[in-house]
Design a protein around this motif. Sequence first.
Motif: not given
Length: 443
Positions: A192, A268, A306, A309-311, A313-316, A345
């Motif tokens: 992903r 990414d 990043k 934890t920032e990154y 947050t965009g992943i389940d 976050l």
Amino acid sequence: MKTEFSLAQLANPDIAEADKILRACVHCGFCTATCPTYVLLGDELDSPRGRIYLIKEMLEKDKPPTADVVKHIDRCLSCLACMTTCPSGVNYMHLVDQARVRIERDYSRPLTERALRAVLAWVLPRPKLFRAGMILARLGRPFAALLPTPKTASATPTLLRRIKAMLALAPGSLPAPGPAAGSVFPAVGEKRGRVALLQGCAQQVLAPRINQAAINVLTRHGIEVVLVKDEQCCGALTHHLGQDGDALARARANIGVWQSEAEQGGLDAILVTASGCGTVIKDYGYMLREDREFAGPAARISALAKDITEYLTGIDLNPSRQQGDVTIAYHSACSLQHGQKITALPKELLSKNGFVVKDVPESHLCCGSAGTYNILQPDIASRLRDRKIANIATVKPDMIAAGNIGCMVQIAGGTSVPVVHTIELLDWATGGPKPGVTQPGLN
Ligand code: SF4
Ligand code: SF4
């Protein structure tokens, strides 16, 4: 604040920037209430407002700073709590960074202090040397107990006191080194994304388990991870010592290797698990703004950087384990909460993944780690650590979580409660091993 720079001085882009920052300050003094050194020492000159005046004078007069000015600037932790509090948006970070460079250039420190700073600047950013230094320090620890400890804490410590503090931070043993630079960790299942993970310098020697946990979580959730070859220390350590020649050279070298990795394999994000490093990499764009060749690439690299934890947050994330009611005291590293404005976050991620998360009282106050501060200013650092640990104890945690290795080592030196990295807990919750524990140093 009114400034009196000459037109010739203002032709220098750094002075023009300092002028802009100084003029934003309305000397309201709100920042003093949250400044750790003012809270402890109660001296206006050890507050942000006092330091801003000192820096203004130093830059306007364009003369070497006095010992007194250096003393008060040196006592600043660069924790940036003042920037969070300031209602006028004064960029104290860029001002004090400039002041440190000026001090390094124009002030002649005593020989022993110069030698100590040179050793720190040479050893800490080089993992192999740092590992050797830690082994030597471990051998020297028994002798540390023989060194005298002052009866009252001093805000102007002696060299012996600093050496004792340095030895105290050495762990009892060192883990085996983590994966080599150049390693690529493929995504498990459908891919992903693809990220670079900053390898860090001190962290990769003291706790390679942190980046291993990050690799576990990321690959488990479909993200390929690369440890970029020829990457260096981010430059934060020398940047905070005012040695910008070294810091900028490291920034340029990193920008070069990350840029070529992004062009070849795609990136990414550049993920960072040590928030002290993250704050500086996010500032590369500013640090190199006057560099014709690097200004653009530096800004792009800063935008890619990043915190882990920032990154995430965009992943389940898929929690796969019930840890039971594990209570976590979340220590918010200054570089994360004040430097990068990342506050909620990490706590949200931990809560969503089954942990009981408690805020620590006075969470805005630094733990005293601050890069090399706990070596250079050991007495102020110890007082801040003791205060932090007393505050943490009030929430009766099973574990303490933080997002920065410096804080982890500092806090672990004064408590028997396990200190772990946030990503280790997330790894545990999503199928990884129970987190390792940061070894306390000598107390
Ligand atoms: S809070 Fe901001 S404007 Fe007020 S004195 Fe501090 S730095 Fe200056
Ligand atoms: S950076 Fe921290 S220690 Fe330095 S003046 Fe600001 S609040 Fe005080």
